[in-house]
Write an enzyme that holds these catalytic residues in place. Structure first.
Site, PDB file in Angstrom:
ATOM      1  N   HIS A 160      -6.287 -39.048  21.566  1.00  0.00           N
ATOM      2  CA  HIS A 160      -6.386 -39.129  23.029  1.00  0.00           C
ATOM      3  C   HIS A 160      -7.782 -39.589  23.436  1.00  0.00           C
ATOM      4  O   HIS A 160      -7.954 -40.439  24.311  1.00  0.00           O
ATOM      5  CB  HIS A 160      -6.166 -37.756  23.673  1.00  0.00           C
ATOM      6  CG  HIS A 160      -4.787 -37.182  23.537  1.00  0.00           C
ATOM      7  ND1 HIS A 160      -4.548 -35.905  23.098  1.00  0.00           N
ATOM      8  CD2 HIS A 160      -3.571 -37.714  23.813  1.00  0.00           C
ATOM      9  CE1 HIS A 160      -3.251 -35.659  23.114  1.00  0.00           C
ATOM     10  NE2 HIS A 160      -2.624 -36.748  23.533  1.00  0.00           N
ATOM     11  N   LYS A 195       8.235 -26.683  30.832  1.00  0.00           N
ATOM     12  CA  LYS A 195       7.989 -26.923  29.404  1.00  0.00           C
ATOM     13  C   LYS A 195       7.113 -25.836  28.819  1.00  0.00           C
ATOM     14  O   LYS A 195       6.104 -25.438  29.418  1.00  0.00           O
ATOM     15  CB  LYS A 195       7.317 -28.288  29.212  1.00  0.00           C
ATOM     16  CG  LYS A 195       8.269 -29.444  29.412  1.00  0.00           C
ATOM     17  CD  LYS A 195       7.751 -30.700  28.727  1.00  0.00           C
ATOM     18  CE  LYS A 195       8.711 -31.855  28.937  1.00  0.00           C
ATOM     19  NZ  LYS A 195       8.157 -33.124  28.488  1.00  0.00           N
ATOM     20  N   ARG A 234       0.667 -46.100  19.407  1.00  0.00           N
ATOM     21  CA  ARG A 234       0.327 -45.819  18.014  1.00  0.00           C
ATOM     22  C   ARG A 234       1.066 -46.746  17.065  1.00  0.00           C
ATOM     23  O   ARG A 234       0.541 -47.156  16.040  1.00  0.00           O
ATOM     24  CB  ARG A 234       0.681 -44.369  17.660  1.00  0.00           C
ATOM     25  CG  ARG A 234      -0.240 -43.370  18.317  1.00  0.00           C
ATOM     26  CD  ARG A 234       0.301 -41.980  18.238  1.00  0.00           C
ATOM     27  NE  ARG A 234       1.530 -41.872  19.004  1.00  0.00           N
ATOM     28  CZ  ARG A 234       2.087 -40.740  19.382  1.00  0.00           C
ATOM     29  NH1 ARG A 234       1.548 -39.598  19.032  1.00  0.00           N
ATOM     30  NH2 ARG A 234       3.187 -40.728  20.097  1.00  0.00           N
ATOM     31  N   SER A 277      -0.238 -34.411  19.232  1.00  0.00           N
ATOM     32  CA  SER A 277      -0.514 -32.984  19.446  1.00  0.00           C
ATOM     33  C   SER A 277       0.547 -32.113  18.772  1.00  0.00           C
ATOM     34  O   SER A 277       0.234 -31.074  18.186  1.00  0.00           O
ATOM     35  CB  SER A 277      -0.539 -32.658  20.943  1.00  0.00           C
ATOM     36  OG  SER A 277      -1.552 -33.350  21.590  1.00  0.00           O
TER      37      SER A 277
END
Ligand code: PNS
Length: 161
Positions: A17, A41, A90, A127
């Site tokens: 990040h 969440k 990515r 993460s």
């Protein structure tokens, strides 16, 4: 003033990040790191904890600030006068979903999405993976800032108590 947003959950912030935020800070006059607060969440870290970690990690960049948002990212962009959403890519596997979100966001508001290729050294980083590996005792130091690593180890130890 051209302002960009770097949105995400940041649960917790990783070096991947920070790679994207730092590079966005070179491209735009100001970058707002936008921490998504979706109460539905389950997160390891509370929104304020995630924001505190980001604020500390983003100290090297004086044109970066950290805010939270709840609801649509495009509403946040409109409120904050953000012209571009910066996302790291990515791998090709990120592209389908990111393109779909970019197109949806563009249909909702006048906001561009700028894709920045993740630096190869962080291209495997997420993460969720960091949390999974750490929860089984794997070494994730070097993938997150040291103070995030300490917080992660402490939080996971609390959970296992
Ligand atoms: O780090 P994440 O979990 O991949 O971040 C996802 C995030 C928060 C950027 C994304 O879920 C989002 O933008 N949420 C806000 C709600 C919204 O605007 N949804 C429509 C997206 S097209």
């Amino acid at each position: 003033m051209r302002r960009a947003a770097c949105p995400g959950s940041f649960d917790p912030v990783t070096n991947g990040h920070l790679d994207i935020v730092g590079r966005a800070s070179q491209l735009f006059d100001e970058v707002v790191v936008a921490v998504g607060v979706n109460a539905a969440k389950q997160r390891l870290f509370a929104p304020e904890e995630r924001m505190d970690m980001l604020r500390r990690a983003c100290r090297p960049w004086d044109n970066v600030r950290v805010e939270s948002f709840d609801g649509l990212l495009t509403d946040f962009c409109r409120d904050q006068d953000v012209v571009a959403i910066v996302k790291g890519l990515r791998a090709v596997s990120d592209f389908d979903y990111e393109l779909q979100m970019a197109q949806m966001n563009a249909s909702l508001a006048r906001v561009e999405t700028v894709f920045v290729p993740t630096s190869p050294e962080w291209s495997f980083l997420a993460s969720s993976l960091v949390k999974e590996v750490a929860s089984f005792g794997g070494d994730v130091s070097g993938l997150v800032p040291d103070f995030v690593h300490d917080a992660l180890v402490d939080r996971l130890a609390e959970r296992h108590r």
